[in-house]
Design a protein around this motif. Structure first.
Motif, PDB file in Angstrom:
ATOM      1  N   UNK A 109      -6.105 125.184 -25.486  1.00  0.00           N
ATOM      2  CA  UNK A 109      -5.912 126.298 -24.630  1.00  0.00           C
ATOM      3  C   UNK A 109      -6.019 125.816 -23.297  1.00  0.00           C
ATOM      4  N   UNK A 110      -6.996 124.886 -23.271  1.00  0.00           N
ATOM      5  CA  UNK A 110      -7.106 124.491 -21.732  1.00  0.00           C
ATOM      6  C   UNK A 110      -6.621 123.059 -21.386  1.00  0.00           C
ATOM      7  N   UNK A 111      -6.254 122.339 -22.195  1.00  0.00           N
ATOM      8  CA  UNK A 111      -5.621 120.939 -21.740  1.00  0.00           C
ATOM      9  C   UNK A 111      -4.786 120.538 -22.734  1.00  0.00           C
ATOM     10  N   UNK A 112      -3.703 119.806 -22.394  1.00  0.00           N
ATOM     11  CA  UNK A 112      -2.654 119.225 -23.359  1.00  0.00           C
ATOM     12  C   UNK A 112      -2.947 118.039 -24.093  1.00  0.00           C
ATOM     13  N   UNK A 113      -1.910 117.257 -24.267  1.00  0.00           N
ATOM     14  CA  UNK A 113      -1.817 116.088 -25.338  1.00  0.00           C
ATOM     15  C   UNK A 113      -2.577 114.778 -24.962  1.00  0.00           C
ATOM     16  N   UNK A 114      -3.184 114.793 -23.273  1.00  0.00           N
ATOM     17  CA  UNK A 114      -3.761 113.484 -23.075  1.00  0.00           C
ATOM     18  C   UNK A 114      -5.035 113.845 -22.161  1.00  0.00           C
ATOM     19  N   UNK A 115      -6.096 112.947 -22.336  1.00  0.00           N
ATOM     20  CA  UNK A 115      -7.236 113.061 -21.571  1.00  0.00           C
ATOM     21  C   UNK A 115      -7.453 111.558 -21.205  1.00  0.00           C
ATOM     22  N   UNK A 116      -7.892 111.568 -19.790  1.00  0.00           N
ATOM     23  CA  UNK A 116      -8.433 110.232 -19.474  1.00  0.00           C
ATOM     24  C   UNK A 116      -9.414 110.151 -18.386  1.00  0.00           C
TER      25      UNK A 116
END
Length: 242
Positions: free
Chosen positions: A161-168
């Protein structure tokens, strides 16, 4: 800069031989002066590159090769100092908390920051350029997580709900070990060595189907080698949900 070398635990004999040799690797990268990279007094290495990701089997490493990345020496000591200079005044006004709203983090401070000075903004633009496709819609505020030396992050999957497909995420102040475990197959596991000054990137299946955690100091081992945990600050960029 160094990019992660993916190595299966089936290579343990060679790894143990190499890890027995205490060594420092010299980072050479365009635009940065050379400096030594040392992790926990000895650096695991194959050839000329540090080993930063190990897995439970070769198939898992191949499957996630394009979805999990660690780059050592992504920022310089001076860039870390500039980021801390902007963050520390606000963080010092907070107390470490030991009850997260979803029980995922123990011993932490957190904040979000939407505006940065020019030098820090340049660093974050570099993060975005390597982690996200051009034109990708990004979350505006950057998440900052300050983890106490005795703190840790429990296994969890960030809400879609809060973020998409990628975290950096940038890794400041201390080396740490991140563990990914497949939610439906707990025997499938990756361990990531996150050196100080490094960046880690998780995409797609690694983001949605694997829990991730930062190990407690007393449990902080990478491929059998002790990685002492100090206070750690992570600066995390995310894209928007689809």
């Amino acid at each position: 800069m160094y990019t992660a070398t993916l190595v299966s635990e089936v290579c343990t004999t060679r790894m143990q031989h190499l890890s027995a040799v205490s060594r420092c690797l010299v980072k050479r990268s365009s635009g940065y002066s050379c400096r030594k990279l040392c992790i926990a007094n000895s650096q695991l290495a194959l050839g000329d590159e540090p080993v930063l990701v190990v897995g439970s089997n070769p198939g898992l490493l191949q499957r996630l090769a394009s979805q999990v990345e660690v780059r050592a020496g992504f920022i310089t000591e001076e860039e870390e100092a500039a980021l801390l200079k902007e963050l520390e005044p606000g963080l010092k006004r907070k107390r470490y908390e030991f009850d997260h709203w979803d029980n995922a983090i123990h011993g932490y401070k957190e904040t979000e920051r939407a505006t940065w000075g020019p030098s820090c903004a340049e660093v974050l633009n570099r993060v975005r350029s390597v982690a996200f496709p051009p034109g990708s819609p990004l979350l505006g505020p950057v998440h900052v997580l300050d983890l106490d030396q005795k703190g840790y992050i429990k296994p969890h999957i960030d809400s879609v709900k809060f973020c998409g497909s990628t975290i950096a995420g940038l890794n400041l102040l201390s080396a740490s070990v991140m563990r990914l475990v497949e939610q439906d197959s707990p025997a499938e596991r990756l361990d990531l060595l996150l050196p100080r000054y490094s960046i880690y990137i998780m995409r797609d299946e690694a983001r949605y189907k694997f829990t991730h955690e930062i190990l407690k100091d007393e449990e902080s081992f990478f491929n059998g080698q002790r990685v002492p945990r100090q206070r750690r600050i992570s600066i995390i960029c995310r894209n928007l949900p689809s």
